[in-house]
Motif scaffolding. Structure first.
Motif, PDB file in Angstrom:
ATOM      1  N   PHE A  14       0.859  -1.174   0.000  1.00 27.40           N
ATOM      2  CA  PHE A  14       0.000   0.000   0.000  1.00 27.40           C
ATOM      3  C   PHE A  14       0.898   1.228   0.000  1.00 27.40           C
ATOM      4  CE2 PHE A  14      -2.835  -3.211   1.661  1.00 27.40           C
ATOM      5  CZ  PHE A  14      -4.027  -2.906   1.034  1.00 27.40           C
ATOM      6  N   VAL A  15       0.639   2.184  -0.900  1.00 28.40           N
ATOM      7  CA  VAL A  15       1.459   3.384  -1.037  1.00 28.40           C
ATOM      8  C   VAL A  15       0.600   4.607  -0.746  1.00 28.40           C
ATOM      9  CG1 VAL A  15       2.889   4.756  -2.597  1.00 28.40           C
ATOM     10  CG2 VAL A  15       2.920   2.269  -2.761  1.00 28.40           C
ATOM     11  N   ASP A  16       1.057   5.442   0.196  1.00 26.78           N
ATOM     12  CA  ASP A  16       0.364   6.682   0.528  1.00 26.78           C
ATOM     13  C   ASP A  16       0.604   7.688  -0.601  1.00 26.78           C
ATOM     14  OD1 ASP A  16      -0.362   9.237   1.593  1.00 26.78           O
ATOM     15  OD2 ASP A  16      -0.087   8.454   3.615  1.00 26.78           O
ATOM     16  N   SER A  17      -0.470   8.180  -1.205  1.00 27.57           N
ATOM     17  CA  SER A  17      -0.357   9.111  -2.339  1.00 27.57           C
ATOM     18  C   SER A  17       0.300  10.428  -1.951  1.00 27.57           C
ATOM     19  CB  SER A  17      -1.738   9.410  -2.918  1.00 27.57           C
ATOM     20  OG  SER A  17      -2.343   8.231  -3.351  1.00 27.57           O
ATOM     21  N   THR A  18       0.107  10.869  -0.720  1.00 25.86           N
ATOM     22  CA  THR A  18       0.644  12.172  -0.313  1.00 25.86           C
ATOM     23  C   THR A  18       2.099  12.108   0.096  1.00 25.86           C
ATOM     24  OG1 THR A  18      -1.078  11.809   1.365  1.00 25.86           O
ATOM     25  CG2 THR A  18      -0.856  13.990   0.536  1.00 25.86           C
ATOM     26  N   THR A  19       2.479  11.104   0.867  1.00 28.16           N
ATOM     27  CA  THR A  19       3.836  11.070   1.411  1.00 28.16           C
ATOM     28  C   THR A  19       4.749  10.061   0.741  1.00 28.16           C
ATOM     29  OG1 THR A  19       3.284   9.434   3.103  1.00 28.16           O
ATOM     30  CG2 THR A  19       2.995  11.765   3.676  1.00 28.16           C
ATOM     31  N   THR A  30      -5.973  -6.813  -5.119  1.00 30.79           N
ATOM     32  CA  THR A  30      -4.876  -6.910  -6.065  1.00 30.79           C
ATOM     33  C   THR A  30      -4.925  -5.701  -6.995  1.00 30.79           C
ATOM     34  OG1 THR A  30      -3.734  -8.351  -7.612  1.00 30.79           O
ATOM     35  CG2 THR A  30      -6.132  -8.277  -7.767  1.00 30.79           C
ATOM     36  N   SER A  31      -3.894  -5.552  -7.798  1.00 32.84           N
ATOM     37  CA  SER A  31      -3.800  -4.391  -8.674  1.00 32.84           C
ATOM     38  C   SER A  31      -2.984  -4.755  -9.904  1.00 32.84           C
ATOM     39  CB  SER A  31      -3.131  -3.243  -7.913  1.00 32.84           C
ATOM     40  OG  SER A  31      -2.879  -2.161  -8.764  1.00 32.84           O
ATOM     41  N   ASP A  32      -3.207  -4.002 -10.980  1.00 33.59           N
ATOM     42  CA  ASP A  32      -2.398  -4.188 -12.189  1.00 33.59           C
ATOM     43  C   ASP A  32      -1.055  -3.490 -12.044  1.00 33.59           C
ATOM     44  OD1 ASP A  32      -4.408  -5.654 -13.376  1.00 33.59           O
ATOM     45  OD2 ASP A  32      -5.319  -3.899 -14.332  1.00 33.59           O
ATOM     46  N   GLU A  33      -0.985  -2.470 -11.178  1.00 33.99           N
ATOM     47  CA  GLU A  33       0.274  -1.764 -10.945  1.00 33.99           C
ATOM     48  C   GLU A  33       1.167  -2.600 -10.028  1.00 33.99           C
ATOM     49  OE1 GLU A  33       0.043   2.797 -10.587  1.00 33.99           O
ATOM     50  OE2 GLU A  33      -1.744   2.009  -9.579  1.00 33.99           O
ATOM     51  N   THR A  34       2.476  -2.555 -10.283  1.00 37.61           N
ATOM     52  CA  THR A  34       3.417  -3.259  -9.417  1.00 37.61           C
ATOM     53  C   THR A  34       4.482  -2.289  -8.943  1.00 37.61           C
ATOM     54  OG1 THR A  34       4.779  -3.935 -11.280  1.00 37.61           O
ATOM     55  CG2 THR A  34       3.067  -5.486 -10.553  1.00 37.61           C
ATOM     56  N   VAL A  35       5.188  -2.670  -7.871  1.00 35.51           N
ATOM     57  CA  VAL A  35       6.237  -1.838  -7.318  1.00 35.51           C
ATOM     58  C   VAL A  35       7.343  -2.748  -6.786  1.00 35.51           C
ATOM     59  CG1 VAL A  35       5.216  -1.698  -5.010  1.00 35.51           C
ATOM     60  CG2 VAL A  35       6.710   0.124  -5.791  1.00 35.51           C
ATOM     61  N   GLU A  36       8.594  -2.277  -6.904  1.00 31.13           N
ATOM     62  CA  GLU A  36       9.733  -2.982  -6.323  1.00 31.13           C
ATOM     63  C   GLU A  36       9.815  -2.583  -4.860  1.00 31.13           C
ATOM     64  OE1 GLU A  36      12.189  -5.108  -7.474  1.00 31.13           O
ATOM     65  OE2 GLU A  36      10.987  -5.337  -9.292  1.00 31.13           O
ATOM     66  N   TYR A  37       9.846  -3.570  -3.968  1.00 27.42           N
ATOM     67  CA  TYR A  37       9.925  -3.294  -2.542  1.00 27.42           C
ATOM     68  C   TYR A  37      10.831  -4.341  -1.909  1.00 27.42           C
ATOM     69  CZ  TYR A  37       8.414  -2.172   2.210  1.00 27.42           C
ATOM     70  OH  TYR A  37       8.382  -1.798   3.532  1.00 27.42           O
ATOM     71  N   GLU A  38      11.939  -3.892  -1.341  1.00 25.71           N
ATOM     72  CA  GLU A  38      12.925  -4.749  -0.687  1.00 25.71           C
ATOM     73  C   GLU A  38      13.371  -5.898  -1.584  1.00 25.71           C
ATOM     74  OE1 GLU A  38      11.271  -5.901   3.080  1.00 25.71           O
ATOM     75  OE2 GLU A  38      11.546  -3.893   3.921  1.00 25.71           O
ATOM     76  N   ILE A  45      -1.114  -0.864  -4.352  1.00 23.65           N
ATOM     77  CA  ILE A  45      -2.418  -0.226  -4.200  1.00 23.65           C
ATOM     78  C   ILE A  45      -2.196   1.156  -3.606  1.00 23.65           C
ATOM     79  CG2 ILE A  45      -4.664  -0.345  -3.066  1.00 23.65           C
ATOM     80  CD1 ILE A  45      -4.320  -3.399  -3.073  1.00 23.65           C
ATOM     81  N   ARG A  46      -2.642   2.184  -4.320  1.00 16.94           N
ATOM     82  CA  ARG A  46      -2.494   3.563  -3.831  1.00 16.94           C
ATOM     83  C   ARG A  46      -3.658   3.899  -2.901  1.00 16.94           C
ATOM     84  NH1 ARG A  46       1.371   6.253  -6.772  1.00 16.94           N
ATOM     85  NH2 ARG A  46       1.935   5.252  -8.725  1.00 16.94           N
ATOM     86  N   VAL A  47      -3.326   4.529  -1.767  1.00 14.66           N
ATOM     87  CA  VAL A  47      -4.343   4.982  -0.814  1.00 14.66           C
ATOM     88  C   VAL A  47      -4.107   6.460  -0.531  1.00 14.66           C
ATOM     89  CG1 VAL A  47      -4.787   2.742   0.236  1.00 14.66           C
ATOM     90  CG2 VAL A  47      -2.952   4.151   1.118  1.00 14.66           C
TER      91      VAL A  47
END
Length: 80
Positions: A14-19, A30-38, A45-47
């Motif tokens: 989950f990614v905070d849109s503001t910070t 689930t989401s079609d967008e992916t992100v590299e994390y660790e 998922i943007r919140v």
């Protein structure tokens, strides 16, 4: 539990849109967008708000006391 009636549970970020704060946790969303994390790729998922940007957790919350609100009202609309 009955088989084949529950959604799949998996890791998402989950990614905070503001910070831009990222939180890796389990979810059925689930989401079609992916992100590299660790070093791994996860669905993203943007919140709009998380504990990183919510006023209660950041300490930037305004507290209004009942007496202050009543005095303000009486000043503006009260009898003289």
């Amino acid at each position: 539990m009955k088989p084949n009636i529950h959604p799949e549970y998996h890791q998402v970020v989950f990614v905070d849109s503001t910070t831009g704060y990222k939180l890796l946790t389990g979810s059925t969303r689930t989401s079609d967008e992916t992100v590299e994390y660790e070093g791994n790729t996860y669905p993203m998922i943007r919140v709009e708000i998380t504990s990183d940007s919510h006023p209660f957790y950041t300490g930037k919350q305004k507290f209004t006391t009942a007496d202050g609100a009543v005095n303000k009202f009486n000043k503006k609309y009260g009898l003289k």
